[in-house]
Design an enzyme around this catalytic site. Structure first.
Site, PDB file in Angstrom:
ATOM      1  CG  ASP A  78      45.532  48.366  40.217  1.00  0.00           C
ATOM      2  OD1 ASP A  78      44.496  49.044  40.177  1.00  0.00           O
ATOM      3  OD2 ASP A  78      45.941  47.815  41.261  1.00  0.00           O
ATOM      4  CG  ASP A  84      37.983  44.111  39.936  1.00  0.00           C
ATOM      5  OD1 ASP A  84      37.959  45.343  40.070  1.00  0.00           O
ATOM      6  OD2 ASP A  84      38.428  43.351  40.805  1.00  0.00           O
ATOM      7  CD  GLU A  86      40.754  47.998  44.592  1.00  0.00           C
ATOM      8  OE1 GLU A  86      40.002  47.891  45.553  1.00  0.00           O
ATOM      9  OE2 GLU A  86      41.036  47.020  43.861  1.00  0.00           O
ATOM     10  CD  GLU A 110      36.455  48.235  42.643  1.00  0.00           C
ATOM     11  OE1 GLU A 110      36.299  47.260  41.876  1.00  0.00           O
ATOM     12  OE2 GLU A 110      37.559  48.598  43.078  1.00  0.00           O
TER      13      GLU A 110
HETATM   14 ZN   LIG Z   1      38.323  46.416  41.571  1.00  0.00          ZN
END
Ligand SMILES: [Zn+2]
Length: 403
Positions: free
Chosen positions: A88, A119, A153, A182
């Site tokens: 997401d 990200d 997330e 990440e």
């Molecule tokens: Zn992230």
């Protein structure tokens, strides 16, 4: 006869061992939380074609959107190496301000553009590509590789990693080590691994006064005077001096509210809120006790106050530097020529949930543009992360073989 599953080439318009093509395909899925956007379906197709056992559990909770997640595993023996991430993304923001399509995946001047590029679709794609290349090259490798991918997330994080971990545990899945992709690097791929995270605690402070006329203060009690005294006491002495792997804990007052529109009225009440990012000196309980102690001392019998400490699931944790952290750092150093720093800085992440199941470290691409307009990732960094992850998997399973 070779048993390499390369003959079962997936019906995909790209080769999933190409981290750049896979990132582009993922970026083209508009998976703004809580929408799946086709991103998990794409990963499911890619991993199924490679022989992974793929599950897509949907989790629900009153007052939050249902969210799809993905769990995939190849191999049926220990150790189980987990690669975790999320597909997401945060909203585009001002779409007109973007100079490239937010879900276009355009490549220009060596950068791949789109929401989620850094990200963390780029990081996840590079790790998927590496895992596929590793298993294709080592079809009889010992142990298992599992993917733990959430679509929750960037949202409330209620129907995501927490439930996915519990769901997997319930099914008998046991994890040995995890890497969470990440974007941990500030500027270059050799910068930083995160081996822990600080905890987060929010407090709400209310000071009760007595409303009255500013010209007759002896008939009133100004709560702002008490509030200033209490906030000063909270802030007067550092909470700690930091620890081996953590910076000092830090308190920030985030709001101070009285809302009094009249200049001739002493208000009845003052409210403030603060947030503390705390290190492994504290648990939420010991920290709350220290706050109470400071407030009690500063208030004496003069200030009437209440402190409400909000429940938190973000406790400070550390994955002790040891063989696992060394394998990750070695892989990065071998590929980039520089050893990364071991850090615990920044906000919280899903690692705080994973650490209850197995040791976890975080490492991914360069995070400079995350959540920004024109988010992008360097193509070279995707290639680098694929190589680092491949090296990491190879040495991880080789070490297990020797052990
Ligand atoms: Zn992230």
């Amino acid at each position: 006869m070779s048993a390499a599953p390369t003959s079962s080439a997936p019906a995909l318009p790209f080769d999933p061992t190409d981290p750049v093509a896979l990132t582009q395909a993922l970026v083209r899925c508009p998976s703004v939380t809580p929408e799946e956007g086709g991103a998990l379906a794409l990963l499911a197709a890619v991993l199924t074609a490679e022989g992974y056992d793929v599950h897509r559990p949907v989790f629900s909770e009153p007052c939050t959107p249902d969210v799809e997640n993905l769990y995939a595993r190849i191999g049926d023996t220990a150790p189980v190496f987990v690669i975790a991430g999320h597909t997401d993304v945060v909203p585009v923001g001002d779409a007109a301000a973007w100079t490239r399509e937010p879900f276009g995946g355009a490549i220009e001047n060596g950068a791949l553009y789109g929401r989620g590029a850094c990200d963390m679709k780029g990081g996840l794609a590079a790790m998927v590509s590496a895992a596929i290349r590793y298993r294709r090259g080592n079809p009889d490798a010992p142990g298992s590789i599992a993917f733990l991918v959430t679509g929750d997330e960037e949202g409330p994080s209620v129907n995501g990693t927490v439930k996915l971990l519990a769901w997997a545990h319930e099914r008998g899945e046991r994890f040995d080590h995890c890497i969470l992709g990440e974007p941990t690097n500030p500027a270059a791929m050799s910068d930083m691994i995160k081996i822990g995270r600080r905890g987060s605690l929010t407090g709400k402070l209310t000071v009760q006064g007595t409303q009255g006329h500013v010209g007759y203060p002896h008939l009133a009690d100004n709560p702002i005077r008490g509030m200033v005294r209490l906030l000063a006491a909270l802030d007067a002495t550092p909470l700690d001096g930091g620890t081996t792997h953590f910076d000092p804990s830090n308190l920030e007052v985030t709001t101070l509210d009285v809302g009094n529109p009249a200049t001739n009225v002493i208000p009845a009440q003052a409210k403030a809120a603060f947030n503390i990012r705390f290190n492994d000196t504290w648990t939420p309980e010991t920290l709350a006790a220290e706050l109470e102690r400071r407030l009690r001392e500063a208030a004496g019998n003069q200030v009437r106050y209440t402190l409400e400490v909000q429940p938190t699931n973000a406790v400070a944790f550390l994955t002790q530097p040891g063989p696992f952290v060394a394998i990750v750092a070695d892989a990065i150093e071998t590929e980039t020529g520089k050893r990364p720093a071991l850090s615990t800085t920044g906000g919280t992440s899903d690692a705080r949930f994973i650490k209850d199941y197995c040791p976890v470290v975080e490492y991914g691409v360069v995070g400079k543009t995350m959540h920004q307009i024109d988010e992008c990732v360097a193509v070279a960094d995707l290639v680098s992360l694929e190589r680092i992850t491949h090296r990491l998997l190879a040495s991880y399973f080789a070490a297990q073989r020797q052990a």
